[in-house]
Structures are given as C-alpha cells and as structure tokens.
Design a protein around this motif. Structure first.
Motif, PDB file in Angstrom:
ATOM      1  N   GLY A 104       0.850  -1.207   0.000  1.00  0.00           N
ATOM      2  CA  GLY A 104       0.000   0.000   0.000  1.00  0.00           C
ATOM      3  C   GLY A 104       0.875   1.243   0.000  1.00  0.00           C
ATOM      4  O   GLY A 104       0.676   2.173   0.773  1.00  0.00           O
ATOM      5  N   THR A 159       0.132   5.921  -1.825  1.00  0.00           N
ATOM      6  CA  THR A 159      -0.575   7.121  -1.355  1.00  0.00           C
ATOM      7  C   THR A 159      -0.651   7.079   0.173  1.00  0.00           C
ATOM      8  O   THR A 159      -0.306   6.076   0.798  1.00  0.00           O
ATOM      9  CB  THR A 159      -2.024   7.196  -1.921  1.00  0.00           C
ATOM     10  N   GLY A 160      -1.111   8.166   0.755  1.00  0.00           N
ATOM     11  CA  GLY A 160      -1.451   8.200   2.180  1.00  0.00           C
ATOM     12  C   GLY A 160      -0.317   7.791   3.104  1.00  0.00           C
ATOM     13  O   GLY A 160       0.848   8.152   2.899  1.00  0.00           O
ATOM     14  N   PHE A 161      -0.680   7.038   4.145  1.00  0.00           N
ATOM     15  CA  PHE A 161       0.302   6.644   5.158  1.00  0.00           C
ATOM     16  C   PHE A 161       1.363   5.688   4.611  1.00  0.00           C
ATOM     17  O   PHE A 161       2.499   5.680   5.079  1.00  0.00           O
ATOM     18  CB  PHE A 161      -0.413   5.992   6.346  1.00  0.00           C
ATOM     19  N   GLY A 162       0.998   4.877   3.625  1.00  0.00           N
ATOM     20  CA  GLY A 162       1.964   3.938   3.054  1.00  0.00           C
ATOM     21  C   GLY A 162       3.062   4.659   2.294  1.00  0.00           C
ATOM     22  O   GLY A 162       4.251   4.346   2.439  1.00  0.00           O
ATOM     23  N   LEU A 163       2.680   5.632   1.483  1.00  0.00           N
ATOM     24  CA  LEU A 163       3.674   6.430   0.755  1.00  0.00           C
ATOM     25  C   LEU A 163       4.592   7.164   1.734  1.00  0.00           C
ATOM     26  O   LEU A 163       5.819   7.163   1.572  1.00  0.00           O
ATOM     27  CB  LEU A 163       2.965   7.439  -0.164  1.00  0.00           C
ATOM     28  N   SER A 197      -0.291  -1.164   4.738  1.00  0.00           N
ATOM     29  CA  SER A 197      -1.098   0.067   4.706  1.00  0.00           C
ATOM     30  C   SER A 197      -2.124   0.061   3.583  1.00  0.00           C
ATOM     31  O   SER A 197      -2.282   1.036   2.866  1.00  0.00           O
ATOM     32  CB  SER A 197      -0.162   1.284   4.575  1.00  0.00           C
TER      33      SER A 197
HETATM   34 NA    NA Z   1      -1.404   3.979   2.328  1.00  0.00          NA
END
Ligand code: NA
Ligand code: NAI
Length: 396
Positions: free
Chosen positions: A47, A50-54, A137
């Motif tokens: 994951g 984007t978001g927390f994974g990035l 994530s």
């Molecule tokens: Na993410």
C-alpha cells in the motif's frame, strides 16, 4: 495535455503528474529536514503509493537510507487519460530514490492475490535477500480471498439495533446535512472484517516467513484508527471498527509467529487525515475539518509525513517502543488530547452551513483533497502542457 481536476463525489478522475511529483518532493524534503533515524535498512511497503503507506516508504528511504519495495494497485496512464495519483507518486518517488542512490522497485497489482505475493517474494529473494520492516497500509473497499475465491465487499455502517444519525458535510459545497445509516447485518460485518481486518496481513507475513525473507528481529506495522465519540457509532464501534479490532488482535498472533526470529508486529493508531480512503467515510470529513481548525490553531497539526516521521523517530526506533494499555503504538496522541477534543466537540454542536466556513477548516480540507490528486500544489504551473504518459522507473 493540460490536466484539470474532474471531481465526482469523493473521488477525482484525473491526477496531475507534476503536482504529484511536487507532493513527493515536499515529503522527501520534510524527512531530510529532520535528524536521520537509525531505522530499517530493507523495507517492504504494502500500500505504498498514497497516504500513510507512501509516507512510510519516503520516511524509510530518505530518513534511514533504506532500500524499499513498494506494492500498490494503481491505474497506469493511457494516451489522453491520466494515471491514478499513486502511479505518479510512485514514479516520482522512484526517480528521487534512484537519484539518491537508493534501491527502489515497485509492483503494481492486487496485493490480496497469491500471484502478487509470489511476485513480491521473488523480487525480494533476488534483490534484497531479506527485509527487516514490513509496513501494511492497504485501504480497499473489496478483497478477493485467494484461498476461497470469494470476493468480500466492505460497508461503513453502525452495528447494533439503532440507525445512526449525525451531521456530515459535503466538503465541495460546504453543505452540512443530517446523514442516517441503518445498522449492518452479520454478513456485512463479516465481509468488512474480511476486507479490512488482519487476515491478509497475516497471509503476507506467513508467506514472507515461509520463504525465509524476514530478517532476525524483523518488525511489521499496520495502521489503525480510533477517533472521537462523535464518529464512534459509524467508525470505531461500526463495521470498520470491527475490522480494526481484528487487525489489532492479528498483531498479537503475528508477534507469536515471529517470536523465534525475535520479530514483532505492531499496530499504530494514526491521526485522522484527508486521504482517498477517509474522504469516503460519512461524518469523518466534518470531523476532520473541525479537527484541522483546532489543531492548526494550537500549532499541532500534522500530515501523513509528519505522522510517520514521528512514528519512526519517536516510537518504532526508540530503544523501547512505547505502547498503550492495549499494546498499540499511539501517534494519534495530539488528536486525542483532551483540550483538542473538547474544542472539537463544542464546534461540532455549532456546525451548520452558515457557521462552518468560520469554525471549520473547510478550505484546508478541500486543499488537502485536491493535493491528493496533484492539484492546487504550490509551485506547479497548471497552464503548462504536461506528459501524462509517465513511467515508473523501477516497476517490475
Ligand atoms: Na497507504
Ligand atoms: P490510501 O487510500 O491513501 O492508501 C491505500 C493504499 O492501498 C494505496 O497505496 C493503494 O494503491 C493500496 N491498495 C488498495 N487496494 C489495493 C490492492 N488490492 N492491492 C494493492 N494495493 C492496494 O489510504 P490511507 O488512508 O493511507 O490508509 C492506509 C491505512 O491507514 C488503512 O489501514 C487506514 O484505515 C489507516 N488509517 C487511515 C487514517 C486516515 O485518516 N486516513 C487514520 C488512521 C489509520
């Protein structure tokens, strides 16, 4: 082509490659402005786009010089049609990582499938040998279980006998309205747990371990959310919360499985933030717009990169990982601060179409939403022709 936002409800159908690139560069700059963290050296992020994974991938690479493998499910570009933002983010990340001499490869496909797990295993085996951190994530509305072939769809509903009613906002128009959601049935609860619970996380770790790809002392982290009482019925005590309970319980199961390697699984409870996943949850956007206002006024607002940098620096790679009474890492501490929550609750009671522009940070919400797709990013020339056909350099 000239690329403009095409918004449909809580998604945007277009993404801007230069804006996505700038967002990634800004996140990298933030991490580099902080002290390096003696953190992981070889990282798998599931994951990662984007978001927390990035943010986890960027923090690993640019805060600790780690080699990273990123797995995600994004739409590639086609002539005249933009890719999804995570595609452009990953292209920008890889370009920056390679420029900095860091190993970075990506796999685009369904992380829930055996095929993508196998592909990832082969890549790690060939290139890295082992990994010492696995970030989990994923945020997805559906999952096909590879063992049963059954496709599960998640729902965002309360659990119990009573229909949930509360305020919500259409963040495009600023219109505050009442939303009512009828409770989920047993099947819907089970399906949501099958999608967003810990089942797939456990499968990943089982497969990685069986292939001998987890280093001695390897750590794995998945992300969870708790939030305030106004969102409780639809979030933490609703179907998604049931899935998060399952995810949190799975951490203990995985830790047991990793004990011979002296490894450990953690759940980190993160702050509410504007991401593609959270924009789709009723009630949450109104809460976030009030929360942003209060946290920005107090000077304690954070985005995904600030959250994850703090997770690595002050929690995960501290001598001892601080945990709450339920064994979880908390980086939602500033959100859940008593004074912040009291202020948000008072604003919640007052929130109407008329008051929201003053008492809430609707502008901040909208900007963050557009930013997710690479729009309204400072320093990007949106009048300029850009090439939508961006390739991810290290795509396997
Ligand atoms: Na993410
Ligand atoms: P996001 O929508 O920004 O990221 C989702 C990631 O999952 C993307 O990289 C996407 O490509 C990938 N993905 C989705 N389905 C996939 C599939 N089938 N195969 C491979 N990759 C797939 O979401 P966000 O918000 O970063 O969420 C990540 C985690 O953080 C979730 O567990 C979420 O519940 C949790 N979280 C989110 C909070 C928020 O306010 N956004 C707060 C606290 C926790």
């Amino acid at each position: 082509m000239i690329i403009e936002p095409k918004i449909r409800g809580f998604i945007c159908l277009t993404a801007h490659p230069k804006g996505c690139e700038q967002n990634v560069v800004n996140q990298i700059d933030y991490v580099k402005s902080k002290e390096p963290v003696k953190g992981p050296s070889k990282v798998l992020v599931i994951g990662a786009s984007t978001g927390f994974g990035l943010a986890s991938r960027i923090t690993s690479a640019f805060g600790s010089n780690a080699a990273t493998v990123g797995v995600f499910y994004e739409k590639p570009p086609a002539p005249g049609k933009t890719a999804s933002p995570g595609w452009y983010n990953s292209a920008a990340f890889e370009e920056q990582a390679h420029k900095a001499g860091l190993y970075a490869r990506s796999i685009n496909g369904d992380a829930f499938s055996d095929e993508i797990k196998q592909k990832t295993i082969e890549l790690i085996k060939a290139d890295l040998g082992q990994v010492d951190l696995v970030i989990y994530s994923l945020a997805s509305p559906r999952r096909t279980n590879p063992k049963t072939g059954v496709t599960h769809n998640s729902v965002l509903k309360p659990i119990g006998d009573t229909t949930f009613s509360n305020k919500t906002v259409d963040f495009h128009t600023g219109k505050v309205s009442e939303v009512s959601i009828a409770p989920a049935n047993e099947e819907e609860i089970e399906n949501t747990v099958a999608v967003m619970g810990g089942d797939d996380w456990e499968m990943w770790i089982d497969d990685l371990k069986a292939a001998g790809l987890l280093a001695e002392g390897a750590v794995t982290v998945a992300y969870s959310y708790i939030g305030p009482s106004v969102t409780e019925a639809v979030y933490r005590k609703g179907t998604i919360g049931r899935a998060k309970d399952h995810l949190e319980a799975t951490a203990f199961k995985i830790s047991d499985n990793l004990s011979d390697l002296h490894g450990k699984a953690y759940v980190s409870v993160n702050k509410a933030l504007v991401t593609q996943a959270s924009s789709a949850i009723p009630v949450i956007p109104l809460y976030i717009s009030l929360l942003y206002k209060v946290m920005k006024e107090k000077g304690v607002h954070e985005g995904t990169i600030e959250q994850i940098q703090r997770l690595f620096a002050d929690r995960l790679y501290k001598n001892e990982v601080p945990l709450d009474e339920a064994g979880r890492i908390r980086i939602d501490d500033w959100e859940m601060d008593e004074d912040v929550q009291e202020k948000v609750a008072a604003l919640w009671a007052e929130a109407t179409d008329e008051t929201l522009p003053q008492i809430g940070d609707l502008q901040g919400y909208k900007k963050d939403f557009l930013n997710l797709f690479g729009f309204d990013v400072q320093g990007v020339d949106y009048e300029k022709d850009v090439d939508e056909m961006v390739a991810i350099p290290g795509l396997v």
